[in-house]
Scaffold this active site. Structure first.
Site, short mmCIF file in Angstrom:
data_model
loop_
_atom_site.label_atom_id
_atom_site.label_comp_id
_atom_site.label_asym_id
_atom_site.label_seq_id
_atom_site.Cartn_x
_atom_site.Cartn_y
_atom_site.Cartn_z
N LYS A 80 -36.18 1.64 52.31
CA LYS A 80 -36.57 1.25 53.65
C LYS A 80 -36.54 -0.62 53.72
O LYS A 80 -37.21 -0.81 52.64
CB LYS A 80 -37.66 1.89 54.19
CG LYS A 80 -37.88 1.92 55.81
CD LYS A 80 -36.94 3.05 56.35
CE LYS A 80 -36.86 3.10 57.76
NZ LYS A 80 -35.96 4.19 58.17
N GLY A 182 -33.49 10.84 75.57
CA GLY A 182 -32.80 9.69 75.18
C GLY A 182 -31.40 10.01 74.29
O GLY A 182 -30.76 11.08 74.74
P1 NAD Z 1 -34.29 6.93 72.34
O1 NAD Z 1 -35.11 5.76 72.36
O2 NAD Z 1 -32.97 6.97 72.81
O3 NAD Z 1 -35.00 8.16 73.23
C1 NAD Z 1 -36.13 8.52 73.22
C2 NAD Z 1 -36.65 8.81 74.61
O4 NAD Z 1 -37.96 9.39 74.58
C3 NAD Z 1 -36.53 7.85 75.66
O5 NAD Z 1 -35.92 8.25 76.98
C4 NAD Z 1 -38.09 7.65 75.95
O6 NAD Z 1 -38.27 7.00 77.46
C5 NAD Z 1 -38.63 8.94 75.69
N1 NAD Z 1 -40.20 8.86 75.42
C6 NAD Z 1 -40.97 7.83 74.81
N2 NAD Z 1 -42.31 8.25 75.03
C7 NAD Z 1 -42.31 9.52 75.61
C8 NAD Z 1 -43.25 10.40 75.79
N3 NAD Z 1 -44.33 10.10 75.52
N4 NAD Z 1 -42.91 11.70 76.54
C9 NAD Z 1 -41.72 11.91 77.02
N5 NAD Z 1 -40.80 10.98 76.31
C10 NAD Z 1 -40.92 9.96 75.86
O7 NAD Z 1 -34.27 7.46 70.72
P2 NAD Z 1 -33.33 8.44 70.02
O8 NAD Z 1 -32.38 7.64 69.42
O9 NAD Z 1 -32.77 9.58 70.76
O10 NAD Z 1 -34.23 8.98 68.94
C11 NAD Z 1 -35.38 9.86 69.43
C12 NAD Z 1 -36.13 10.50 68.16
O11 NAD Z 1 -35.27 11.02 67.16
C13 NAD Z 1 -36.78 9.34 67.45
O12 NAD Z 1 -38.12 9.81 67.03
C14 NAD Z 1 -36.17 8.96 66.35
O13 NAD Z 1 -36.66 8.19 65.09
C15 NAD Z 1 -35.49 10.03 65.89
N6 NAD Z 1 -34.04 10.16 65.24
C16 NAD Z 1 -33.03 9.43 65.95
C17 NAD Z 1 -31.88 9.36 65.12
C18 NAD Z 1 -30.79 8.60 65.81
O14 NAD Z 1 -29.64 8.88 65.29
N7 NAD Z 1 -30.72 8.01 66.95
C19 NAD Z 1 -31.80 9.97 63.78
C20 NAD Z 1 -32.78 10.61 63.08
C21 NAD Z 1 -34.30 10.64 63.94
#
Ligand code: NAD
Length: 357
Positions: A80, A182
């Protein structure tokens, strides 16, 4: 904090520090374990309040990447990067390129990619200085946004859990409660709607834009962010934040399965035992959300193929079945079973590769 003690305790191999005062770069790279291959993991841009908080974070996250790649069957170790900066105001081309030189200086032991606070454009700039970077934009021959593959992988995880819970991997007619609509949740819902009939969704988000996007999909009903834990549903899908499975939320859950994209869903490892005691099947986060790392890994040393990445990501279904089998056989939580799966693969490969060739 005593960095060396921490590293010895958790099995880290290397911790590197880099500064470039001309561009304001203060960065760390942690390499946890390279038994399976070069350490792969994103670089995060985050303004930690103290150096200690940043060091702990990057060491902890690098270890998580070892487990995620090992369990996913990838030939990569865990690493990381962390740039101590505010992504909204401190990023610049020179900062990114300086970080690229830091990565290059490690000679390929660490391969970087996108993480919190980063964009594909930032990666493009890093790639000006090092070839040890993956997850590049499609315009550069890369795989682009990882979230569609992550969402696809979570759907495979849900199907495997459904098979265990109800004897069939169809999600037809099921109710799924989603926290955070998201990128990954959107991809998840699209995958479900493509294949399954009559699925209903409860969705909670703190962002109005995300909610209006959610409302465009059939079967979606919006609920308050705090109510998402207690809605009666078949599957609870945490797709926003870490630490949301804890002693306050677990007693409120009214689902049979927890399976979502969010990283580090359990506040403590012991919380997985509490979930299990309630008769809820927990799909370990790093097993089901591995689609992203699988996707970017398909770019390293090969021409990226979406079909190949999809095929490998679809194996998350089998991996969840493996985890469930270990959990039952050893009478441990699925979270501990996932750790065993990863540790056993690393130990086996260490043995296989120990002789001189
Ligand atoms: P994103 O930022 O696109 O979406 C996250 C959503 O959660 C947003 O719409 C935000 O408004 C909402 N949110 C934040 N706090 C909140 C709360 N308290 N209650 C309800 N909603 C809330 O992120 P993403 O890319 O969809 O990733 C989501 C999760 O998945 C993260 O934990 C990320 O680390 C994990 N993740 C993502 C990927 C990837 O490929 N993007 C891969 C592995 C893990």
């Amino acid at each position: 904090m005593n960095v060396l003690d921490y590293m010895e305790r958790y099995g880290h191999e290397q911790f590197s520090v880099y500064t470039d005062t001309s561009v304001g770069l203060r960065a760390f790279i942690a390499i946890h374990d390279t038994t399976l291959g070069p350490a792969l993991g994103g670089v995060r841009v985050w303004p930690h309040p103290t150096e200690e908080a940043a060091v702990t974070d990057v060491l902890r996250l690098s270890r998580g990447m070892t487990y995620k790649s090992a369990a996913a069957g990838l030939n990569f170790g865990g690493g990381k990067g962390l740039i101590m900066a505010d992504s909204r105001k401190d990023k610049s081309e020179s900062l990114m390129r300086a970080f690229g030189r830091f990565v290059e200086s490690l000679g390929g032991r660490y391969i970087t990619t996108e993480d919190v606070g980063m964009t594909l454009q930032d990666l493009e700039q890093i790639a000006q200085e090092t070839s040890h970077v993956t997850g590049l934009p499609i315009s550069m021959g890369g795989s682009g946004d990882t979230s569609p593959m992550t969402g696809f992988g979570v759907y495979q995880g849900m199907r495997a859990c459904a098979k265990e819970a109800w004897g069939s991997d169809s999600l037809a007619g099921r109710v799924v409660a989603i926290q955070g609509f998201g990128h990954t949740a959107t991809a998840l819902v699209e995958n479900i709607l493509k294949k399954e009939e009559g699925v209903k969704f409860f969705v909670a988000d703190i962002n109005e834009e995300s909610l209006s996007r959610a409302r465009q999909y059939p079967g979606v009903q919006v609920v308050d962010p705090d109510d998402i834990f207690s809605v009666a549903c078949d599957i609870f899908a945490p797709c926003a934040l870490g630490g949301i499975l804890n002693n306050k939320t677990i007693p409120r859950l009214r689902c049979r399965i927890v399976c979502g994209s969010a990283n580090n869903q359990l506040l403590e490892l012991e919380d997985a035992d509490a979930v299990q005691k309630r008769g809820i099947l927990y799909a370990p986060d790093y097993i089901v959300n591995a689609g992203g790392v699988i996707n970017v890994s398909c770019e390293v040393g090969a021409t990226y193929s979406e079909d190949a990445a999809r095929e490998k990501t679809a194996r998350i279904y089998d991996n969840i079945q493996r985890v469930i089998a270990i959990s039952k056989k050893q009478d441990i939580s699925t979270a501990r079973a996932a750790d065993h799966l990863a540790e056993e693969r690393i130990a086996a490969m260490r043995k296989v590769r120990q002789g001189y060739l």
